[in-house]
Motif scaffolding. Structure first.
Motif, PDB file in Angstrom:
ATOM      1  N   LEU A 180     -35.352  28.016  -4.036  1.00 38.94           N
ATOM      2  CA  LEU A 180     -34.208  28.597  -3.342  1.00 38.94           C
ATOM      3  C   LEU A 180     -34.588  29.122  -1.959  1.00 38.94           C
ATOM      4  CD1 LEU A 180     -32.278  30.396  -6.214  1.00 38.94           C
ATOM      5  CD2 LEU A 180     -31.624  28.326  -4.968  1.00 38.94           C
ATOM      6  N   SER A 181     -35.829  29.498  -1.782  1.00 37.86           N
ATOM      7  CA  SER A 181     -36.286  29.946  -0.471  1.00 37.86           C
ATOM      8  C   SER A 181     -36.146  28.824   0.557  1.00 37.86           C
ATOM      9  CB  SER A 181     -37.740  30.416  -0.567  1.00 37.86           C
ATOM     10  OG  SER A 181     -38.215  30.782   0.694  1.00 37.86           O
ATOM     11  N   TYR A 182     -36.519  27.624   0.172  1.00 36.35           N
ATOM     12  CA  TYR A 182     -36.397  26.474   1.063  1.00 36.35           C
ATOM     13  C   TYR A 182     -34.926  26.185   1.364  1.00 36.35           C
ATOM     14  CZ  TYR A 182     -36.878  21.662   2.780  1.00 36.35           C
ATOM     15  OH  TYR A 182     -36.803  20.509   3.520  1.00 36.35           O
ATOM     16  N   VAL A 183     -34.079  26.264   0.348  1.00 42.87           N
ATOM     17  CA  VAL A 183     -32.641  26.042   0.549  1.00 42.87           C
ATOM     18  C   VAL A 183     -32.081  27.112   1.486  1.00 42.87           C
ATOM     19  CG1 VAL A 183     -30.377  26.019  -0.597  1.00 42.87           C
ATOM     20  CG2 VAL A 183     -32.319  24.826  -1.641  1.00 42.87           C
ATOM     21  N   LYS A 184     -32.562  28.332   1.349  1.00 38.17           N
ATOM     22  CA  LYS A 184     -32.126  29.423   2.229  1.00 38.17           C
ATOM     23  C   LYS A 184     -32.514  29.129   3.678  1.00 38.17           C
ATOM     24  CE  LYS A 184     -32.613  34.372   2.965  1.00 38.17           C
ATOM     25  NZ  LYS A 184     -33.302  35.593   2.543  1.00 38.17           N
ATOM     26  N   GLU A 185     -33.735  28.646   3.894  1.00 38.27           N
ATOM     27  CA  GLU A 185     -34.186  28.307   5.245  1.00 38.27           C
ATOM     28  C   GLU A 185     -33.322  27.184   5.826  1.00 38.27           C
ATOM     29  OE1 GLU A 185     -38.904  29.208   5.482  1.00 38.27           O
ATOM     30  OE2 GLU A 185     -38.325  27.590   4.118  1.00 38.27           O
ATOM     31  N   LEU A 186     -33.045  26.171   5.018  1.00 36.52           N
ATOM     32  CA  LEU A 186     -32.191  25.073   5.478  1.00 36.52           C
ATOM     33  C   LEU A 186     -30.800  25.575   5.845  1.00 36.52           C
ATOM     34  CD1 LEU A 186     -33.141  22.293   2.887  1.00 36.52           C
ATOM     35  CD2 LEU A 186     -33.793  22.371   5.314  1.00 36.52           C
ATOM     36  N   THR A 187     -30.278  26.494   5.063  1.00 34.37           N
ATOM     37  CA  THR A 187     -28.946  27.046   5.320  1.00 34.37           C
ATOM     38  C   THR A 187     -28.920  27.817   6.633  1.00 34.37           C
ATOM     39  OG1 THR A 187     -28.495  27.143   2.951  1.00 34.37           O
ATOM     40  CG2 THR A 187     -27.124  28.529   4.379  1.00 34.37           C
ATOM     41  N   GLU A 188     -29.981  28.564   6.917  1.00 32.99           N
ATOM     42  CA  GLU A 188     -30.062  29.312   8.179  1.00 32.99           C
ATOM     43  C   GLU A 188     -30.143  28.351   9.367  1.00 32.99           C
ATOM     44  OE1 GLU A 188     -29.951  32.531  10.631  1.00 32.99           O
ATOM     45  OE2 GLU A 188     -29.602  32.493   8.475  1.00 32.99           O
ATOM     46  N   ILE A 189     -30.922  27.297   9.237  1.00 34.28           N
ATOM     47  CA  ILE A 189     -31.030  26.296  10.303  1.00 34.28           C
ATOM     48  C   ILE A 189     -29.679  25.636  10.516  1.00 34.28           C
ATOM     49  CG2 ILE A 189     -32.078  24.103  10.983  1.00 34.28           C
ATOM     50  CD1 ILE A 189     -34.564  25.050   9.303  1.00 34.28           C
TER      51      ILE A 189
END
Length: 120
Positions: free
Chosen positions: A96-105
């Motif tokens: 989910l951390s990676y998904v969170k980073e993608l969402t911010e980008i």
């Protein structure tokens, strides 16, 4: 942590810090190759800099947004599939951390006041 930098119409930098994992995955999906990066002269905090960046035109923005959206969808599908395997909380957090980073980008790319993006 590595940085992705966006510049608005006043060349004010907006920095997103991402994990090395995220940075590597962006490179793997072609984030640095799907659009043309050029050296642009930008005035940042009163000083001139030559920054390797891409202008976020409608087409460039759409290409990058699609890459992020597709990657995020793929990651979510993996997470949903893994739920059946009873993942640990640590594994869920990492995914989910990676998904969170993608969402911010994605959110920052979508903001139309951002007109340049730099991978440097």
């Amino acid at each position: 942590m590595l940085e992705l930098t966006f510049f608005d119409s006043t060349n004010e930098p907006k920095i997103i810090r991402v994990s090395e994992h995220c940075y590597e995955r962006l490179a793997k999906i072609g984030f640095s190759k799907k659009v043309a990066y050029e050296n642009n002269d930008l005035t940042i905090e009163g000083e001139e800099y030559n920054v390797l960046s891409v202008e976020l035109t409608e087409d460039n923005r759409k290409i990058l947004l699609t890459l992020i959206e597709d990657e995020r969808q793929e990651e979510l599908e993996k997470i949903f599939f893994q739920i059946d395997d009873n993942p640990t909380i640590k594994e869920i957090r990492e995914n989910l951390s990676y998904v969170k980073e993608l969402t911010e980008i994605y959110k920052t790319l979508k903001a139309e006041d951002n007109i340049y993006f730099s991978y440097e």
